[in-house]
Design an enzyme around this catalytic site. Structure first.
Site, short mmCIF file in Angstrom:
data_model
loop_
_atom_site.label_atom_id
_atom_site.label_comp_id
_atom_site.label_asym_id
_atom_site.label_seq_id
_atom_site.Cartn_x
_atom_site.Cartn_y
_atom_site.Cartn_z
CG ASP A 1 -2.09 0.92 1.11
OD1 ASP A 1 -2.29 1.47 0.01
OD2 ASP A 1 -2.80 1.12 2.10
CG ASN B 1 -7.51 -2.29 -6.02
OD1 ASN B 1 -6.56 -3.05 -5.78
ND2 ASN B 1 -7.82 -1.29 -5.19
C1 FPP Z 1 -1.72 0.18 -3.39
O1 FPP Z 1 -1.30 1.51 -3.42
C2 FPP Z 1 -1.24 -0.59 -4.52
C3 FPP Z 1 -2.02 -1.16 -5.49
C4 FPP Z 1 -3.47 -1.06 -5.51
C5 FPP Z 1 -1.43 -1.90 -6.60
C6 FPP Z 1 -0.17 -2.67 -6.32
C7 FPP Z 1 0.52 -2.87 -7.60
C8 FPP Z 1 1.86 -2.85 -7.80
C9 FPP Z 1 2.85 -2.72 -6.72
C10 FPP Z 1 2.40 -2.92 -9.18
C11 FPP Z 1 1.96 -4.06 -10.03
C12 FPP Z 1 2.22 -5.38 -9.43
C13 FPP Z 1 2.84 -6.42 -10.02
C14 FPP Z 1 2.84 -7.70 -9.27
C15 FPP Z 1 3.52 -6.35 -11.31
P1 FPP Z 1 -2.41 2.64 -3.52
O2 FPP Z 1 -2.55 3.00 -4.95
O3 FPP Z 1 -3.64 2.20 -2.84
O4 FPP Z 1 -1.73 3.81 -2.73
P2 FPP Z 1 -2.43 4.95 -1.88
O5 FPP Z 1 -3.12 4.27 -0.73
O6 FPP Z 1 -1.30 5.80 -1.44
O7 FPP Z 1 -3.38 5.65 -2.79
#
Ligand code: FPP
Length: 250
Positions: A21, A69
């Site tokens: 996250d 998501n």
């Molecule tokens: C959460 O951060 C992250 C995600 C919803 C996506 C995770 C994806 C990756 C790390 C990249 C792709 C993965 C692979 C396995 C290739 P957020 O966007 O919720 O952050 P925030 O809470 O700060 O908005």
């Protein structure tokens, strides 16, 4: 003392699960678009897979995309999907080199066909790898996973393939997406949020929970070592008393 040297090899968690996250906040802090955070999050993914394999973790499960998501802005969803495809393509050689077996959990039929194809290709090509099993949770939700397990089990009962009295924890386990995985030992969530967010609800029953303020794109191997050291210093009692744990023969 160097943090890595504090890790006891005999007590490395078998199964680590991570809620990655903070990508969006990481990007925003630099005045960039959220997708910039996701792109940099991939670097952390790579480092954590390699480090986990190196220290003897057998199962690593990453929450890459939840059922919720899908409600994000269209462009962000599209970018995450194409990032998934390009990362799988790019990382295949390194997965092979590091003896990593890739698998997924979640309802993949909602993913773009291109992503589904890439996943099945990399899954097939890495299926005999044995050092570490990397499970990507994609379009995953724990409640949905439990619902589909109940549906499958009920169907067997209706068809007289299973007696209600036979339904136990093992039967439920065997109908979850994670049927090949052991329970989670250590669950890590980055970015300071202290929630489970519908991730592996059944499988974390006795997991140690570790929350860190570090945003996912900043999460490096030292942070993983730190989480493992803390895990090793906790006493896992599984409902027993401290005395019973210290005197294992009881
Ligand atoms: C959460 O951060 C992250 C995600 C919803 C996506 C995770 C994806 C990756 C790390 C990249 C792709 C993965 C692979 C396995 C290739 P957020 O966007 O919720 O952050 P925030 O809470 O700060 O908005």
């Amino acid at each position: 003392m160097n943090i890595k040297s504090q890790i006891q090899a005999s007590k490395v968690p078998t199964h680590i699960a991570v809620i990655m996250d903070g990508n969006g906040r990481w990007a925003k802090k630099q005045g960039k678009a959220r997708v910039f955070g996701h792109k940099n999050g991939v670097k952390s993914v790579r480092e954590i897979i390699e480090t986990s394999a190196e220290i003897g973790v057998r199962y690593l499960t990453l929450y890459a995309f939840s059922t919720e998501n899908w409600n994000r802005p269209k462009l962000e969803v599209k970018t995450l999907m194409s990032l998934l495809v390009s990362s799988l393509k790019k990382e295949l050689a390194s997965l092979q080199k590091n003896n990593v077996k890739l698998q997924t959990i979640g309802n993949l039929k909602h993913l773009p066909v291109k992503a589904q194809k890439e996943i099945s290709e990399v899954t097939a090509k890495t299926k005999n790898n044995s050092k570490i099993t990397l499970t990507l949770a994609l379009s995953y939700g724990a409640r949905e996973e439990i619902v589909q397990a109940i549906q499958k089990i009920s169907k067997k009962v209706v068809n007289n393939a299973l007696n209600i009295k036979e339904i136990d924890e093992k039967i439920i386990n065997n109908h979850l997406y994670t049927f090949t995985l052991p329970d989670v030992d250590l669950l890590i969530r980055t970015s300071g949020e202290k929630r489970i967010s519908n991730f592996l609800l059944w499988q974390i029953a006795y997991a140690e929970l570790y929350f860190t303020e570090v945003l996912w794109p900043d999460f490096r191997k030292e942070h993983l070592y730190q989480a493992i050291v803390e895990y090793q210093n906790r006493e896992r009692r599984f409902g027993k008393t401290s005395e019973q744990i210290k005197n294992k023969n009881e």
